[in-house]
Scaffold this motif. Structure first.
Motif, PDB file in Angstrom:
ATOM      1  N   VAL A  16       0.837  -1.198   0.000  1.00 47.60           N
ATOM      2  CA  VAL A  16       0.000   0.000   0.000  1.00 47.60           C
ATOM      3  C   VAL A  16       0.878   1.257   0.000  1.00 47.60           C
ATOM      4  CG1 VAL A  16      -1.745   1.309   1.293  1.00 47.60           C
ATOM      5  CG2 VAL A  16      -1.932  -1.183   1.111  1.00 47.60           C
ATOM      6  N   LEU A  17       1.964   1.239   0.767  1.00 51.72           N
ATOM      7  CA  LEU A  17       2.900   2.359   0.795  1.00 51.72           C
ATOM      8  C   LEU A  17       3.414   2.659  -0.599  1.00 51.72           C
ATOM      9  CD1 LEU A  17       5.691   2.985   3.347  1.00 51.72           C
ATOM     10  CD2 LEU A  17       6.290   2.823   0.951  1.00 51.72           C
ATOM     11  N   LEU A  99       1.601  10.833   4.385  1.00 52.26           N
ATOM     12  CA  LEU A  99       1.357  10.265   5.714  1.00 52.26           C
ATOM     13  C   LEU A  99      -0.126  10.184   6.043  1.00 52.26           C
ATOM     14  CD1 LEU A  99       4.215  11.890   7.806  1.00 52.26           C
ATOM     15  CD2 LEU A  99       4.110   9.589   6.826  1.00 52.26           C
ATOM     16  N   THR A 100      -0.898  11.148   5.586  1.00 50.99           N
ATOM     17  CA  THR A 100      -2.348  11.094   5.788  1.00 50.99           C
ATOM     18  C   THR A 100      -2.922   9.863   5.097  1.00 50.99           C
ATOM     19  OG1 THR A 100      -2.491  13.496   5.982  1.00 50.99           O
ATOM     20  CG2 THR A 100      -4.524  12.326   5.417  1.00 50.99           C
ATOM     21  N   ALA A 101      -2.546   9.652   3.852  1.00 47.41           N
ATOM     22  CA  ALA A 101      -3.022   8.473   3.116  1.00 47.41           C
ATOM     23  C   ALA A 101      -2.530   7.184   3.758  1.00 47.41           C
ATOM     24  CB  ALA A 101      -2.569   8.544   1.655  1.00 47.41           C
ATOM     25  N   GLU A 104      -4.596   6.439   6.765  1.00 52.17           N
ATOM     26  CA  GLU A 104      -5.975   6.071   6.434  1.00 52.17           C
ATOM     27  C   GLU A 104      -6.081   4.676   5.834  1.00 52.17           C
ATOM     28  OE1 GLU A 104      -7.062   9.260   3.813  1.00 52.17           O
ATOM     29  OE2 GLU A 104      -7.540  10.620   5.473  1.00 52.17           O
ATOM     30  N   ARG A 105      -5.041   4.228   5.140  1.00 51.45           N
ATOM     31  CA  ARG A 105      -5.139   2.987   4.366  1.00 51.45           C
ATOM     32  C   ARG A 105      -4.346   1.815   4.917  1.00 51.45           C
ATOM     33  NH1 ARG A 105      -4.350   5.660  -1.486  1.00 51.45           N
ATOM     34  NH2 ARG A 105      -4.114   3.498  -2.132  1.00 51.45           N
ATOM     35  N   ARG A 123       2.247   8.344  14.266  1.00 50.61           N
ATOM     36  CA  ARG A 123       1.011   7.574  14.277  1.00 50.61           C
ATOM     37  C   ARG A 123       1.239   6.438  15.252  1.00 50.61           C
ATOM     38  NH1 ARG A 123      -2.002   3.481  10.455  1.00 50.61           N
ATOM     39  NH2 ARG A 123      -4.045   3.643  11.396  1.00 50.61           N
ATOM     40  N   ASP A 124       0.443   6.428  16.304  1.00 50.76           N
ATOM     41  CA  ASP A 124       0.534   5.351  17.273  1.00 50.76           C
ATOM     42  C   ASP A 124      -0.850   4.770  17.517  1.00 50.76           C
ATOM     43  OD1 ASP A 124      -0.755   7.126  18.990  1.00 50.76           O
ATOM     44  OD2 ASP A 124       0.925   7.347  20.357  1.00 50.76           O
ATOM     45  N   GLU A 125      -0.909   3.742  18.319  1.00 46.06           N
ATOM     46  CA  GLU A 125      -2.185   3.043  18.537  1.00 46.06           C
ATOM     47  C   GLU A 125      -3.163   3.868  19.349  1.00 46.06           C
ATOM     48  OE1 GLU A 125      -0.968  -0.688  20.192  1.00 46.06           O
ATOM     49  OE2 GLU A 125      -0.497  -1.515  18.213  1.00 46.06           O
TER      50      GLU A 125
END
Length: 133
Positions: A16-17, A99-101, A104-105, A123-125
């Motif tokens: 995905v990245l 990073l937003t995408a 989200e994905r 971005r963490d849990e």
């Protein structure tokens, strides 16, 4: 100038990245194995590699986060992306969109830092995606 993205993810997240990078304008992609690439990204270049299935020298051997002040993120680093930025303002917008995408994905956890010195996004849990620029 370099921005470092330290990541924890999976092989599916890697796929995905790569897709997201191509969607935001990746060109001249040079792949040197299933989990390593170098490419041009409009106003700079990036190098991406992972330890998800291939040996990759830039990934920390101990899997520790290198970013100073990592804002409480605690995960094993399995991949690393380096943005080498030539045009600052354009790069910031592109990195934020990427990073937003990515958040989200995928379920990847990450810390983005300026040369490992200043954390710019995480971005963490617990908190999800935070843009700290």
């Amino acid at each position: 100038m370099e921005m470092h993205l330290e990541m924890n993810g999976s092989v599916e997240g890697w796929r995905v990245l790569k897709l997201i990078l191509s969607e935001i304008g990746l060109s001249d992609v040079e792949e040197r194995g299933e989990f390593w690439l170098r490419a041009v990204l409009g106003h700079g270049e990036l190098t991406v590699g992972t330890s998800w299935g291939a040996s990759w020298g830039a990934a920390p051997k101990d899997g520790m986060i290198r970013a100073e002040g990592n804002h409480g993120c605690d995960f094993i680093v399995t991949g690393h992306l380096v943005f080498r930025i030539y045009v600052y303002d354009e790069a910031v917008a592109t990195i934020k969109a990427f990073l937003t995408a990515l958040s989200e994905r995928t379920n990847m956890l990450f810390v983005l830092s300026f040369q490992y010195e200043e954390v710019r996004a995480i971005r963490d849990e617990e908190r999800g995606f935070l843009w700290l620029w």
